[in-house]
Write an enzyme that holds these catalytic residues in place. Sequence first.
Site, PDB file in Angstrom:
ATOM      1  N   HIS A 130       3.872  -2.216  -8.545  1.00  0.00           N
ATOM      2  CA  HIS A 130       2.436  -1.939  -8.432  1.00  0.00           C
ATOM      3  C   HIS A 130       1.961  -2.134  -6.996  1.00  0.00           C
ATOM      4  O   HIS A 130       1.218  -1.303  -6.449  1.00  0.00           O
ATOM      5  CB  HIS A 130       1.661  -2.861  -9.378  1.00  0.00           C
ATOM      6  N   GLU A 131       2.378  -3.224  -6.363  1.00  0.00           N
ATOM      7  CA  GLU A 131       1.941  -3.487  -4.992  1.00  0.00           C
ATOM      8  C   GLU A 131       2.537  -2.477  -4.020  1.00  0.00           C
ATOM      9  O   GLU A 131       1.867  -2.057  -3.069  1.00  0.00           O
ATOM     10  CB  GLU A 131       2.325  -4.920  -4.592  1.00  0.00           C
ATOM     11  N   HIS A 134       0.443   0.588  -4.071  1.00  0.00           N
ATOM     12  CA  HIS A 134      -0.739   0.469  -3.205  1.00  0.00           C
ATOM     13  C   HIS A 134      -0.390   0.828  -1.765  1.00  0.00           C
ATOM     14  O   HIS A 134      -1.154   1.521  -1.076  1.00  0.00           O
ATOM     15  CB  HIS A 134      -1.286  -0.956  -3.249  1.00  0.00           C
ATOM     16  N   GLU A 201      -6.773   0.874  -8.490  1.00  0.00           N
ATOM     17  CA  GLU A 201      -5.949   0.052  -9.373  1.00  0.00           C
ATOM     18  C   GLU A 201      -5.296   0.904 -10.454  1.00  0.00           C
ATOM     19  O   GLU A 201      -4.109   0.736 -10.765  1.00  0.00           O
ATOM     20  CB  GLU A 201      -6.786  -1.058 -10.020  1.00  0.00           C
TER      21      GLU A 201
END
Length: 326
Positions: A130-131, A134, A201
């Site tokens: 997930h990071e 980003h 997100e």
Amino acid sequence: MNYFRTAMLLAAMTALFMFVGFLIGGTGGMMIALLFAGAMNLFSYWNSDKMVLRMHHAQQVDERQAPELVGMVRTMAQRANMPMPKVYVINNPQPNAFATGRNPENAAVAATTGLLNTLSKEEVAGVMAHELAHIKNHDTLIMTITATIAGAVSMLANFAFFFGGSRDNNNPLGFVGAILMMILAPLAASLVQMAISRTREYSADKMGAQICGNPLWLASALNKIAGGAARIPNPDAEHNPATAHMFIINPLSGERMDNLFSTHPNTENRIAALRNMASEAGMTASGFASQQQASRPNTGPSVPPSNAPKGPWGGEQPKRPKGPWG
């Protein structure tokens, strides 16, 4: 659609900033405000990552200090076809994580000791993916810009309170208008910032699930992190609330609803979206349980010393001076 919505929200933030400048000083004030925002963004572009990591007392780790975590991030970065970011650990019992950096070539991911000690390897892989999403989507830069402009709007609004009500300037609203602007402009900027954060997100959840290979890993991680964040305070985040939007789950107390004033989407909504994604791919909860036993991400070479202390996931780590995991 998410990128279009983000672009529109960024345009709204910039327009709001220039409008406040116009109310203070007319066309000249608008141009000064634009130049001021540019200078602040330039400073943030080069320094925001270092500032955020320092605020949260993050310590950089390598494969000697955290072989499983660094190896896992490297594997996820290879899957995402992106450069290997720097890896940091934050000595904090609240399970959480964030990414920072101006571009994929100059990026970092940070995980708390609470996250490493609470989550399984599969769940940590989902969080790291997930990071990395980003970073790959340049969300870290987008959020730095929006946070900077939001702060600049607040500064201009306060400036307008002291100088905007004078009859000698170009503010058509007068003193009452200056008071309203001081209250409403920062609020509007914060709402736009939160809307951008929430949009990014959902995109990072989707791409993160694709990077790690199983949406249920991230869904399970979000459930655990949300529960831990609700119970365990994060003093550094409370002292620096402007960084809350960077975390995978809101680290602040008292903001758990999916409304205009939340920096993050509702966790249950995010989990539901990930489960739908898994269902469409033919994955089930039982399949996730079996994968936890049979299919683990490649986390790099293990360290074999026989009398080494246990690491955050129960694996052995080499003897060394006391580090970020204690």
